[in-house]
Design an enzyme around this catalytic site. Structure first.
Site, PDB file in Angstrom:
ATOM      1  N   LYS C  84       0.822  -1.219   0.000  1.00  9.06           N
ATOM      2  CA  LYS C  84       0.000   0.000   0.000  1.00  9.06           C
ATOM      3  C   LYS C  84       0.854   1.266   0.000  1.00  9.06           C
ATOM      4  CE  LYS C  84      -4.135  -2.024   0.268  1.00  9.06           C
ATOM      5  NZ  LYS C  84      -5.171  -1.887  -0.764  1.00  9.06           N
ATOM      6  N   GLU C 106     -10.040   5.782   2.901  1.00 11.44           N
ATOM      7  CA  GLU C 106     -10.738   4.643   3.467  1.00 11.44           C
ATOM      8  C   GLU C 106      -9.692   3.583   3.774  1.00 11.44           C
ATOM      9  OE1 GLU C 106     -10.085   4.934   0.351  1.00 11.44           O
ATOM     10  OE2 GLU C 106      -9.337   2.927  -0.132  1.00 11.44           O
ATOM     11  N   SER C 373       1.804  -9.540  -0.774  1.00 14.17           N
ATOM     12  CA  SER C 373       1.450  -8.119  -0.673  1.00 14.17           C
ATOM     13  C   SER C 373       1.644  -7.514   0.709  1.00 14.17           C
ATOM     14  CB  SER C 373       0.005  -7.911  -1.127  1.00 14.17           C
ATOM     15  OG  SER C 373      -0.879  -8.731  -0.390  1.00 14.17           O
TER      16      SER C 373
HETATM   17  C1  LIG Z   1      -1.719  -6.930   2.520  1.00 11.37           C
HETATM   18  C2  LIG Z   1      -2.836  -6.613   1.601  1.00 11.37           C
HETATM   19  N1  LIG Z   1      -2.923  -7.265   0.457  1.00 11.37           N
HETATM   20  C3  LIG Z   1      -3.933  -7.024  -0.404  1.00 11.37           C
HETATM   21  C4  LIG Z   1      -4.919  -6.124  -0.115  1.00 11.37           C
HETATM   22  C5  LIG Z   1      -6.032  -5.941  -1.096  1.00 11.37           C
HETATM   23  O1  LIG Z   1      -5.970  -4.730  -1.763  1.00 11.37           O
HETATM   24  P1  LIG Z   1      -5.559  -4.687  -3.294  1.00 11.37           P
HETATM   25  O2  LIG Z   1      -6.388  -5.690  -3.989  1.00 11.37           O
HETATM   26  O3  LIG Z   1      -5.849  -3.271  -3.666  1.00 11.37           O
HETATM   27  O4  LIG Z   1      -4.114  -5.005  -3.406  1.00 11.37           O
HETATM   28  C6  LIG Z   1      -4.864  -5.393   1.071  1.00 11.37           C
HETATM   29  C7  LIG Z   1      -5.882  -4.395   1.410  1.00 11.37           C
HETATM   30  O5  LIG Z   1      -5.967  -3.888   2.498  1.00 11.37           O
HETATM   31  C8  LIG Z   1      -3.792  -5.662   1.949  1.00 11.37           C
HETATM   32  O6  LIG Z   1      -3.679  -5.019   3.126  1.00 11.37           O
END
Ligand SMILES: Cc1ncc(COP(=O)(O)O)c(C=O)c1O
Ligand SMILES: Cc1ncc(COP(=O)(O)O)c(C=O)c1O
Lengths: 394, 262, 394, 262
Positions: C84, C106, C373
């Protein structure tokens, strides 16, 4: 290998453990200059620990405080969130070379336990972590992290239920199974050769600082500050600069509710020479040598002793150790969060506090490097409670 | 200058007897009881008595003795009050008394002063579980000067080279640790004790005392090796824990029973 | 700038907000190719986010599963613990250039909120975070992290009290103060230009994968897997490879208790075209267009829509989106913890699960890159509860 | 083909009168009450009525109308049931009826089908708060074909260039948003309304209706600018929320009072 630093250090352990210590020392002597070992460790540092850790210029802090430039050595960005992993990688590799299949360790804040459980998982070693009952309570997040990683966590309720008791219990357990088990000491404490081995596996911090600061500022640091519990992150960042006499080395000790109360862990400030946990060093103890209960809101600094090399550096005057209270650490914890967007471990916040005090007194061309030994996610509940904030504790 | 430990073993050897060495933690539950206990143990056949000085962090101890230490500390027991205990005991008995304690208690007291106190009060030997051969210089010279015996320990893990060195400078007896691990009653000892005995015996003529985990007459009888002495600690401390100030008689019975061995 | 991806995207917002969107678009057009902006952003990526994030070869996982080689793109090692921050740095810099002094956003899992609060602290911007009430409860740690960083956190209890409602409330707030406030959208969702801007600030992930894998394996990936909530980490790692048609792109959607129950958030698998939160895309909705309550144990995936570019990639067949249940994600969460010593975010665990399924079916010379992620510290309590473990919740 | 909205404004213009446009959420608390409410509002002087179709996520709405939406959804209100309501209303009144709804409800229904339904049931116009000028093609052609008026909105933030474009294709009236923010009663409106009116008037001759935050007769009287209409929503919905099924009389009183304005 030298077992002492000046008069400090040594091997004050039950006879049963001597063989295990000798075995570790011999193995370490064999591998420490072995090029395979060195290159494997280098790869682990990079690929697993995420080294080199960044040397971060704290621009806003520097501007706000005025005076010396503040750099933060970002050990908090290491995998598992603290400097502890450096040492764990080194010793785990050593244990593996020695053919060990089981690891035991103590942990205070839980960072060393998490790092050990993590690397044990990677190395497919059994892992048994001893943690004081009180620390289990204040660091519940880390307990479950360790369990998730497949480690067995034993809450130690003897004594004061903190780090020293976890070490006691881990030592007892090691005495039972020292023929098969490697005791992965989490700081530069305990009997020789641990203080030396752990320091060698942590000294990469200071070595990186040297070339990183050279790149950024074309100079060596003027002041280096680290918090000291056992002292591994401290010695890790100090070591490479010990011979550079012009570099000021400062350790931040946990002064808890104040060094004039009974609730602190300021070993150098208030302690005296003693022999405990296998080493001669400085300890908080009564006149008969009974180890005193210590206190710090920071589980990782809540230890009545300090590594023998620090005792030596203090005694010889090469390094200086200053007490920082809970309240001051919390102030620094909040300050760094709000100013740089970095939530430090409450341990590291002790070092940050000293930087906040010292920076304004220095000229603009001076550089302070603070070892940001870990990240503070593990501490936010506790700090919230300390601040009297009513948070949703899940 | 004779040492009561050496004398005692000479005497037992002549009689072809094994020594029974018993242990209590001083000050558990209080020093008066400890005083009674020591005398009663001698009375019921203990040949030597080890008096443990309570320590905050007894890392060589299992839960039984660890808890005894905590009780003793809670009752206000200090090193000096234990020297007073010894002084008092010496008005009643001339049997060998040893102190079992952690090195920090000696170091912080000042090794020289501590040893002097041992001599003046009548302590014959010291067992310091966290003072291996490598660090023995902390007390050795002082102890030798005052003829206080530093009892060295040998563990199943001790290798030949160190074993030889350790026994070389030893006096009184060798404390042979039966098993890996800390003190505490054991249902089974897995070390090959016959071989362990032989290994040590090859290196020394001193009496060899086996300790750690010993508790019943039956167990002592079944033990292999010609051990010159057995050390019983946790088992006695368990009884003290159970009976507290009223433990003297029970401990006496236990010691008597153990002594019937021979 | 193109406002749509095929038929998806657009700007379906109240008239009051149109000017603000246009202002952002124009500012972005002005800065996106500006060399100062680019170099400032690069420095922020490096110094603050800790980029490049490591491309980690999951050796043990690869060996155990057999088949394709698994690499993990370690966004969990970024400062603040997830991908993020990439987007937050980019948009915060943009907001600053636009002269804005206040940020609203948000957050679902709290990762975007934490990243935003962190960088707002650094940039000395006011920060107001909207978070569903239910998420506030399951992610209490992150709530306090944000507060520590100086942000104001509003728990939104309208609707289902999750991410969608947090977006609603943030949009409402923005309507009130769009003249002074920058809405820092946390994923590739919402009205144009957000899906494009956020993607551009996240595409660094895939760009790094390209050269990193080239260095390690001398090739491009065969399969890339990412979890998709809104889709920012997904598009971030996919984007650079969209034109490499031979690279298989796979998104892991949250199937909660199963796509055949009412408790899931599998937008592509079960959703239909609609218009919501300012964009035309795919949504979980009833036959009248009412947005359905969704469910996933993962707060970050608990969203009834998906970014328009993903809807387009799905529709065109370029990428494929597969559902992963809570139970499967927890399995992967534990598996990765025990196997590699990496505790993944429960969101990322969805992607890991697909890798576990797919790897054994591939030849040894194939390479799968999974976008890790975020890190899982925030999730351990919840997973513990899910597993029925009785932990000390402090 | 005439449109009732246009007719109504022509009529009012001739009489030199302002229009009162009132709003309720259909199905709050149930459709029968909504039916009564619409008729009563007309009876008491409303010139046009906006019927809100409840939506799960009404992002342009403040808490008052948002909660009304939730109540209406809870009572089972659907788009089709609202078309039935309109059909039923058309047996009683020929006054202009508009639907206020979010674009997804139109899109998912199918824009063409939705517009056809509007025509067959007797809807005169649509207000779609999340369908700005840029996306108007979603419905525009269908609406024009069936002579359903798409009421465009202008906000204080709308710049000159877009304003000109928006009004250019507009029909019926322009919905002028009084303030930044969402719907809901406001104690004070800080926009310079006189200037706002003038800015828009420069670009169009269509009636300009001011909405968002209006609630009392006094407030309406004090408003600057020659607005041809006022839209009152949240204030009415508050009364419905308070009185539920018994709100018809109270809402009637409120509307009557507002209408006395002129
Ligand atoms: C660690 C992590 N991965 C994935 C996501 C999903 O978001 P996005 O699909 O925008 O990557 C989030 C959302 O809060 C997240 O915190
Ligand atoms: C983040 C952090 N810093 C510092 C310490 C103190 O240990 P040491 O003094 O060995 O660095 C700990 C111990 O747990 C820790 O977790």
């Amino acid at each position: 290998m030298k077992s002492k630093f000046g008069e400090y250090g040594g091997q004050y352990v039950p006879e049963t453990l001597m063989e295990a210590l000798i075995e570790i020392e011999q193995a370490y002597l064999k591998y420490k200059d072995d090029s395979d070992f060195i290159s494997e460790l280098k790869e682990l540092y990079e690929e697993v620990a995420n080294r080199p850790s960044r040397l971060y210029f704290a621009k806003r802090m520097t501007e706000e405080l005025g005076g010396g430039k503040i750099y933060l050595k970002r050990e908090d960005l290491n995998h598992t969130g603290s400097h502890k992993i450096n040492n764990v990688l080194g010793q785990m590799l050593l244990a593996k070379k020695m053919g060990k299949t089981k690891i035991i360790c103590e942990t205070g804040a839980g960072q060393h336990g998490v790092a050990t459980a993590t690397i044990a998982a990677m190395f497919k070693m059994d892992c048994h972590v001893f943690m004081g009952k009180e620390d289990v309570e204040r660091q519940g997040l880390n307990v479950f992290r360790m369990e998730l990683l497949g480690a067995k966590v034993t809450a130690v309720d003897s004594g004061t239920g903190t780090l020293k008791d976890a070490v006691n219990e881990a030592l007892r357990q090691w005495t039972r199974e020292c023929d098969t088990t490697y005791y992965l000491m989490g700081s530069v404490v305990g009997p020789h050769p641990f203080p030396t081995i752990v320091r060698d596996f942590q000294k990469v911090i200071g070595e990186e600082v040297r070339w990183q600061l050279q790149e950024k500022e074309g100079k060596t640091p003027d002041v280096i500050i680290a918090c000291v519990g056992g002292g591994s992150n401290g010695i890790g960042i100090f070591y490479d600069f010990i011979e550079n006499k012009e570099v000021e080395l400062i350790g931040a000790e946990a002064a808890g509710q104040g060094v004039d109360t009974n609730y602190h862990a300021a070993t150098i400030t208030k302690g005296s020479n003693g022999i405990f946990h296998g080493m001669k060093s400085k300890f908080l103890q009564d006149s008969y040598g009974k180890i005193m209960p210590v206190y710090s809101m920071s589980a990782g600094l809540d230890y009545p002793g300090i590594g023998p090399e620090h005792a030596y550096l203090a005694e010889s005057g090469r390094a200086k150790y200053l007490p920082v209270t809970d309240a001051e650490a919390v102030e620094a914890f909040e300050y760094l969060s709000k100013t740089e967007g970095i939530i430090p471990a409450i341990e590291s916040a002790h070092a940050i506090f000293l930087a906040m005090k010292i920076a304004p007194e220095l000229d603009n061309d001076k550089v302070i490097v603070v070892n940001l030994s870990g990240r503070g996610d593990k501490d936010v509940y506790q700090v919230a409670r300390y601040m009297g904030v009513d948070i949703n504790e899940q | 200058m004779n040492n009561r430990i050496e004398e005692k073993f000479k005497e037992l050897k002549m009689m072809n007897k094994k020594a029974l060495i018993t242990f209590i933690t001083a000050g558990d539950p209080d020093l008066e009881t400890s005083y009674q206990l020591v005398l009663e143990m001698f009375e019921q056949g203990a040949d030597l008595v080890e008096i443990g000085i309570p320590f905050s962090d007894p890392v060589a101890e299992g839960p039984t003795i660890e808890k005894a230490s905590m009780r003793a500390l809670a009752s206000g027991t200090t090193t000096d009050s234990i020297f007073e205990l010894v002084t008092k005991l010496r008005t009643k008995t001339e049997k060998p008394l040893l102190l079992m304690l952690y090195i920090n208690l000696v170091y912080k007291y000042g090794a020289e002063e501590f040893i002097t106190k041992c001599q003046t009060t009548g302590v014959d030997g010291l067992i310091i579980p966290d003072l291996p051969y490598e660090e023995i210089q902390e007390v050795k010279a002082y102890a030798e000067a005052k003829n206080i015996y530093l009892i060295n320990l040998i563990a199943p893990t001790t290798n030949e080279e160190r074993l030889a060195k350790i026994v070389e400078g030893s006096k009184g007896f060798i404390y042979c640790v039966s098993s890996l691990g800390v003190t505490g009653v054991r249902s089974e000892i897995t070390t090959d004790l016959e071989n362990f005995y032989a290994r040590i015996r090859k290196n020394t003529n001193l009496p060899l005392a086996l300790g750690f985990g010993l508790s019943t007459k039956e167990q002592l009888k079944s033990i292999k090796g010609n051990w010159e002495a057995f050390i019983v600690g946790s088992k006695i401390v368990e009884v003290v824990a159970a009976y507290g100030k009223d433990s003297v008689e029970e401990v006496g019975k236990l010691v008597k029973n153990l002594k019937e061995l021979e």
